[in-house]
Write an enzyme that holds these catalytic residues in place. Structure first.
Site, PDB file in Angstrom:
ATOM      1  N   ARG A   1      -5.765   1.551  -4.540  1.00  0.00           N
ATOM      2  CA  ARG A   1      -4.916   0.911  -3.536  1.00  0.00           C
ATOM      3  C   ARG A   1      -4.844  -0.598  -3.728  1.00  0.00           C
ATOM      4  O   ARG A   1      -5.787  -1.233  -4.179  1.00  0.00           O
ATOM      5  CB  ARG A   1      -5.372   1.244  -2.119  1.00  0.00           C
ATOM      6  CG  ARG A   1      -6.711   0.699  -1.656  1.00  0.00           C
ATOM      7  CD  ARG A   1      -7.927   1.452  -2.174  1.00  0.00           C
ATOM      8  NE  ARG A   1      -7.950   2.884  -1.967  1.00  0.00           N
ATOM      9  CZ  ARG A   1      -8.446   3.461  -0.886  1.00  0.00           C
ATOM     10  NH1 ARG A   1      -8.967   2.752   0.077  1.00  0.00           N
ATOM     11  NH2 ARG A   1      -8.450   4.756  -0.791  1.00  0.00           N
TER      12      ARG A   1
ATOM     13  N   ARG B   1       0.840  -1.198   0.000  1.00  0.00           N
ATOM     14  CA  ARG B   1       0.000   0.000   0.000  1.00  0.00           C
ATOM     15  C   ARG B   1       0.874   1.248   0.000  1.00  0.00           C
ATOM     16  O   ARG B   1       1.776   1.392   0.819  1.00  0.00           O
ATOM     17  CB  ARG B   1      -0.897  -0.004   1.243  1.00  0.00           C
ATOM     18  CG  ARG B   1      -1.682   1.275   1.489  1.00  0.00           C
ATOM     19  CD  ARG B   1      -2.998   1.261   0.767  1.00  0.00           C
ATOM     20  NE  ARG B   1      -3.800   2.441   1.093  1.00  0.00           N
ATOM     21  CZ  ARG B   1      -4.868   2.428   1.874  1.00  0.00           C
ATOM     22  NH1 ARG B   1      -5.261   1.301   2.449  1.00  0.00           N
ATOM     23  NH2 ARG B   1      -5.565   3.514   2.090  1.00  0.00           N
TER      24      ARG B   1
HETATM   25  N1  ROI Z   1     -15.342   1.960  -4.557  1.00  0.00           N
HETATM   26  C1  ROI Z   1     -15.577   0.643  -4.423  1.00  0.00           C
HETATM   27  N2  ROI Z   1     -16.409   0.042  -5.280  1.00  0.00           N
HETATM   28  N3  ROI Z   1     -14.977  -0.102  -3.441  1.00  0.00           N
HETATM   29  C2  ROI Z   1     -14.127   0.480  -2.549  1.00  0.00           C
HETATM   30  O1  ROI Z   1     -13.599  -0.221  -1.649  1.00  0.00           O
HETATM   31  C3  ROI Z   1     -13.867   1.857  -2.663  1.00  0.00           C
HETATM   32  N4  ROI Z   1     -13.018   2.510  -1.804  1.00  0.00           N
HETATM   33  C4  ROI Z   1     -12.759   3.813  -1.913  1.00  0.00           C
HETATM   34  C5  ROI Z   1     -13.390   4.680  -2.974  1.00  0.00           C
HETATM   35  C6  ROI Z   1     -12.319   5.345  -3.827  1.00  0.00           C
HETATM   36  C7  ROI Z   1     -14.214   5.748  -2.273  1.00  0.00           C
HETATM   37  N5  ROI Z   1     -14.263   3.905  -3.839  1.00  0.00           N
HETATM   38  C8  ROI Z   1     -14.499   2.578  -3.689  1.00  0.00           C
HETATM   39  O2  ROI Z   1     -11.938   4.398  -1.065  1.00  0.00           O
END
Ligand code: ROI
Length: 161
Positions: free
Chosen positions: A91, A82
Site C-alpha cells: 500500500r 491507496r
Molecule cells: N510489515 C511491515 N514491516 N510494516 C507494515 O506496516 C506492515 N503492514 C502490513 C503487513 C503486510 C502485515 N506487513 C507489514 O499490513
C-alpha cells in the site's frame, strides 16, 4: 482533547515521501494538532514477496470523535492513492489508530487499541519514542513490557525523516 497515537506505514511509491505527506495532512485536520512524530523505521514486510516498509508513529491531540478521525484517516489514505485490492496487500499509505486516550473501542469499523500493535516492533519502538517509559496501555500493561517481549531485530531506524 485526547491524546491519540497513529501508526503509519507505506511500501509503495516513495514510502518516506508518503509518510511526510501524511504528517502534513494530519496537521490540517480540524481540531487536531500533531504533537510528535517518531523517527522513520524500515523493515521487511511481515508477508513475503512485498517491498520493504517504512513505518512511523505520530502523536496527535484532537477533539475529533473516533469515527470522525477514522473517516479522516481513510480520506487521507485515498487521497494518497491507496487502492484496496487485497486485505494485506502492499500500500501507498496505511494509517491506523493505535490508541485513543484510554479508550477501549469495539465497533465494527474500529477496534482500539489496534489488535496487533503489541506484537509489532515497527509500532512499539516508534511509539516508545513518543510515550514515556512508564506509559501504560488501556489494559494496564506497561509499554516497557511489550517492548521487552518484542525484539528490535529487523528494524532499521533512519537517521532523518
Ligand atoms: N510489515 C511491515 N514491516 N510494516 C507494515 O506496516 C506492515 N503492514 C502490513 C503487513 C503486510 C502485515 N506487513 C507489514 O499490513
Amino acid at each position: 482533547m485526547e491524546r491519540i497515537y497513529i501508526g503509519m506505514g507505506s511500501n509503495l511509491a516513495a514510502p518516506d515521501q508518503q509518510l511526510r505527506s501524511a504528517i502534513e495532512a494530519l496537521a490540517q485536520l480540524p481540531g487536531t494538532t500533531v504533537v510528535g512524530v517518531s523517527a522513520f523505521y524500515q523493515s521487511d514486510s511481515l508477508l513475503p514477496g512485498q517491498p520493504r516498509y517504512t513505518n512511523a508513529v505520530a502523536a496527535l491531540n484532537s477533539s475529533l470523535a473516533p469515527l470522525e478521525l477514522l473517516d479522516a484517516l481513510q480520506a487521507i489514505e485515498n487521497d494518497q492513492g491507496r487502492e484496496r485490492l487485497e486485505r494485506w496487500g502492499p500500500r501507498t499509505l496505511d494509517l491506523d489508530i493505535l490508541l485513543f486516550g484510554d479508550r477501549l473501542i469495539d465497533e465494527p469499523r474500529l477496534k482500539v487499541p489496534h489488535y496487533q500493535m503489541h506484537l509489532r516492533a515497527f509500532v512499539l519502538y516508534p511509539l516508545a519514542e513518543l510515550a514515556s517509559a512508564h506509559f501504560l496501555l488501556p489494559d494496564g500493561q506497561p509499554l516497557s513490557h511489550l517492548l521487552a517481549a518484542c525484539p528490535f531485530e529487523g528494524l532499521e531506524r533512519m537517521s532523518q525523516n
